[in-house]
Design a protein around this motif. Structure first.
Motif, mmCIF file in Angstrom:
data_model
loop_
_atom_site.group_PDB
_atom_site.id
_atom_site.type_symbol
_atom_site.label_atom_id
_atom_site.label_comp_id
_atom_site.label_asym_id
_atom_site.label_seq_id
_atom_site.Cartn_x
_atom_site.Cartn_y
_atom_site.Cartn_z
ATOM 1 N N ARG A 145 15.749 -18.502 55.647
ATOM 2 C CA ARG A 145 16.138 -19.246 56.844
ATOM 3 C C ARG A 145 17.518 -19.889 56.707
ATOM 4 O O ARG A 145 18.318 -19.850 57.636
ATOM 5 C CB ARG A 145 15.082 -20.329 57.129
ATOM 6 C CG ARG A 145 15.330 -21.150 58.398
ATOM 7 C CD ARG A 145 14.197 -22.137 58.632
ATOM 8 N NE ARG A 145 14.391 -22.874 59.869
ATOM 9 C CZ ARG A 145 15.120 -23.973 59.979
ATOM 10 N NH1 ARG A 145 15.734 -24.466 58.901
ATOM 11 N NH2 ARG A 145 15.251 -24.594 61.149
ATOM 12 N N GLU A 164 18.201 -19.830 66.397
ATOM 13 C CA GLU A 164 16.973 -20.595 66.173
ATOM 14 C C GLU A 164 15.791 -19.950 66.888
ATOM 15 O O GLU A 164 14.680 -19.874 66.343
ATOM 16 C CB GLU A 164 17.167 -22.040 66.636
ATOM 17 C CG GLU A 164 18.114 -22.826 65.735
ATOM 18 C CD GLU A 164 18.551 -24.140 66.351
ATOM 19 O OE1 GLU A 164 18.137 -24.434 67.502
ATOM 20 O OE2 GLU A 164 19.309 -24.879 65.695
ATOM 21 N N ALA A 165 16.027 -19.462 68.106
ATOM 22 C CA ALA A 165 14.963 -18.788 68.851
ATOM 23 C C ALA A 165 14.579 -17.478 68.185
ATOM 24 O O ALA A 165 13.396 -17.102 68.134
ATOM 25 C CB ALA A 165 15.413 -18.542 70.295
ATOM 26 N N PHE A 166 15.568 -16.781 67.658
ATOM 27 C CA PHE A 166 15.303 -15.509 66.983
ATOM 28 C C PHE A 166 14.446 -15.735 65.740
ATOM 29 O O PHE A 166 13.530 -14.947 65.456
ATOM 30 C CB PHE A 166 16.626 -14.849 66.590
ATOM 31 C CG PHE A 166 16.484 -13.449 66.064
ATOM 32 C CD1 PHE A 166 16.653 -12.358 66.893
ATOM 33 C CD2 PHE A 166 16.170 -13.218 64.726
ATOM 34 C CE1 PHE A 166 16.515 -11.056 66.409
ATOM 35 C CE2 PHE A 166 16.033 -11.933 64.235
ATOM 36 C CZ PHE A 166 16.199 -10.855 65.080
ATOM 37 N N TRP A 167 14.713 -16.805 65.014
ATOM 38 C CA TRP A 167 14.003 -17.036 63.752
ATOM 39 C C TRP A 167 12.509 -17.278 63.944
ATOM 40 O O TRP A 167 11.715 -17.021 63.028
ATOM 41 C CB TRP A 167 14.624 -18.201 62.995
ATOM 42 C CG TRP A 167 14.006 -18.360 61.635
ATOM 43 C CD1 TRP A 167 13.099 -19.298 61.225
ATOM 44 C CD2 TRP A 167 14.231 -17.525 60.487
ATOM 45 N NE1 TRP A 167 12.741 -19.097 59.920
ATOM 46 C CE2 TRP A 167 13.430 -18.011 59.433
ATOM 47 C CE3 TRP A 167 15.043 -16.409 60.257
ATOM 48 C CZ2 TRP A 167 13.399 -17.423 58.173
ATOM 49 C CZ3 TRP A 167 15.017 -15.818 59.007
ATOM 50 C CH2 TRP A 167 14.205 -16.318 57.980
ATOM 51 N N VAL A 168 12.094 -17.739 65.093
ATOM 52 C CA VAL A 168 10.659 -17.987 65.311
ATOM 53 C C VAL A 168 9.956 -16.776 65.925
ATOM 54 O O VAL A 168 8.748 -16.826 66.168
ATOM 55 C CB VAL A 168 10.429 -19.239 66.188
ATOM 56 C CG1 VAL A 168 11.000 -20.473 65.503
ATOM 57 C CG2 VAL A 168 11.042 -19.064 67.575
ATOM 58 N N ARG A 169 10.689 -15.704 66.171
ATOM 59 C CA ARG A 169 10.070 -14.486 66.681
ATOM 60 C C ARG A 169 9.202 -13.834 65.612
ATOM 61 O O ARG A 169 9.537 -13.852 64.422
ATOM 62 C CB ARG A 169 11.140 -13.497 67.138
ATOM 63 C CG ARG A 169 11.823 -13.880 68.435
ATOM 64 C CD ARG A 169 13.024 -13.021 68.755
ATOM 65 N NE ARG A 169 12.796 -11.573 68.585
ATOM 66 C CZ ARG A 169 13.660 -10.642 68.990
ATOM 67 N NH1 ARG A 169 14.795 -11.015 69.574
ATOM 68 N NH2 ARG A 169 13.391 -9.366 68.806
ATOM 69 N N GLU A 170 8.111 -13.240 66.024
ATOM 70 C CA GLU A 170 7.226 -12.564 65.075
ATOM 71 C C GLU A 170 7.885 -11.328 64.465
ATOM 72 O O GLU A 170 7.542 -10.934 63.347
ATOM 73 C CB GLU A 170 5.911 -12.184 65.762
ATOM 74 C CG GLU A 170 5.035 -13.382 66.129
ATOM 75 C CD GLU A 170 3.686 -12.964 66.663
ATOM 76 O OE1 GLU A 170 3.415 -11.745 66.717
ATOM 77 O OE2 GLU A 170 2.890 -13.850 67.018
ATOM 78 N N ASP A 171 8.812 -10.728 65.190
ATOM 79 C CA ASP A 171 9.462 -9.508 64.690
ATOM 80 C C ASP A 171 10.810 -9.780 64.044
ATOM 81 O O ASP A 171 11.634 -8.884 63.892
ATOM 82 C CB ASP A 171 9.637 -8.505 65.828
ATOM 83 C CG ASP A 171 10.629 -8.982 66.889
ATOM 84 O OD1 ASP A 171 10.957 -10.191 66.908
ATOM 85 O OD2 ASP A 171 11.083 -8.139 67.687
ATOM 86 N N ARG A 172 11.047 -11.023 63.604
ATOM 87 C CA ARG A 172 12.381 -11.368 63.087
ATOM 88 C C ARG A 172 12.767 -10.579 61.840
ATOM 89 O O ARG A 172 13.957 -10.403 61.564
ATOM 90 C CB ARG A 172 12.458 -12.869 62.779
ATOM 91 C CG ARG A 172 11.535 -13.363 61.669
ATOM 92 C CD ARG A 172 11.594 -14.890 61.601
ATOM 93 N NE ARG A 172 10.699 -15.455 60.585
ATOM 94 C CZ ARG A 172 9.399 -15.658 60.764
ATOM 95 N NH1 ARG A 172 8.819 -15.301 61.904
ATOM 96 N NH2 ARG A 172 8.667 -16.207 59.810
ATOM 97 N N ALA A 175 13.654 -6.907 63.563
ATOM 98 C CA ALA A 175 14.666 -6.883 64.617
ATOM 99 C C ALA A 175 16.012 -7.366 64.059
ATOM 100 O O ALA A 175 16.101 -7.838 62.921
ATOM 101 C CB ALA A 175 14.232 -7.766 65.781
ATOM 102 N N ILE A 177 20.190 -9.085 65.224
ATOM 103 C CA ILE A 177 20.935 -9.851 66.230
ATOM 104 C C ILE A 177 22.418 -9.850 65.872
ATOM 105 O O ILE A 177 22.777 -9.919 64.695
ATOM 106 C CB ILE A 177 20.390 -11.305 66.329
ATOM 107 C CG1 ILE A 177 21.098 -12.085 67.445
ATOM 108 C CG2 ILE A 177 20.506 -12.028 64.992
ATOM 109 C CD1 ILE A 177 20.475 -13.452 67.716
#
Length: 230
Positions: A145, A164-172, A175, A177
């Motif tokens: 992180r 920050e939004a990307f880091w809480v995604r299940e597919d981080r 996926a 960015i």
């Protein structure tokens, strides 16, 4: 690719005014605590690894990603590229020239605790310049992180919020960015491919780390026997 004299001097100047460098460990190995630990690799390589900070073994060897977590990364890389386990540490070290290696702050902190936000901000402009000016690639595998969110430092609010939004995604961890870094009048876009930190303390992801890294390499088109060029 050796770190240029200009970059070395600028890192040393920043370090001279930075509290928290683990000078005792540097002394144990006869190393200069002002010398940055940057494994720049070859300029033309197309994939970089971005971590949090160096540890004891990195100080010992004078290069990043060679401690316990770094060896896990390198072992997966070696197996993927050569189709067999690395025979020794020296074989793992040969991978240094095939990838670009860098951390948020290129100095070991006392107690291996993450550097404070103030210290990361102090080094951020110089580390950004290094990425922009000294490397031709743009594919960055971040580890943990702290390393991933570093790309939001000194960035517009929307960029920080997007990371920050990307880091809480299940597919981080599968996926990717794109993030633009700026240095003076220069700017480059890097594609981030986040992974968990390869630490045994990270019980949730530690056992899965090798398969996640292999999946990233396959998605990036790194094939056995390839020299990953830009």
């Amino acid at each position: 690719m050796a770190l240029s004299k200009a970059f070395r001097e600028q890192f040393r100047a920043l370090a001279a005014h930075t509290d928290g460098i683990d000078v005792e460990v540097y002394r144990q190995f006869g190393k200069d605590p002002l010398e940055p630990i940057v494994g720049a690799g070859e300029r033309h390589v197309r994939i970089g690894f971005f971590g949090r900070d160096p540890g004891r073994e990195e100080v010992h060897h004078g290069e990043p990603f060679i401690g316990s977590g770094g060896k896990i990364v390198r072992k997966v890389l070696y197996q993927h590229l050569h189709g067999e386990p690395a025979p020794d540490v020296e074989a793992l070290r040969t991978l240094g020239r095939l990838f670009f290696w860098i951390n948020t702050v290129p100095y070991k902190p006392v107690g291996n605790k993450a550097w404070s936000m103030a210290v990361k901000r102090r080094f951020q402009p110089l580390v950004s310049r290094l990425l922009i000016e000294q490397w031709d690639g743009h594919e960055v595998i971040t580890l943990g992180r702290e390393a991933f969110l570093w790309f939001g430092l000194e960035q517009p609010r929307e960029t920080r919020e997007a990371l920050e939004a990307f880091w809480v995604r299940e597919d981080r961890f599968s996926a990717s960015i794109d993030v633009e870094l700026r240095s003076g009048g220069d700017a480059r876009t890097f594609r981030l491919h986040p992974l968990p930190h390869p630490s045994p303390l990270n019980q949730t992801w530690f056992k899965r780390f090798p398969e996640l890294l292999r999946a990233r390499l396959e998605a990036l088109g790194v094939e056995a026997g390839e020299t990953p060029k830009a």
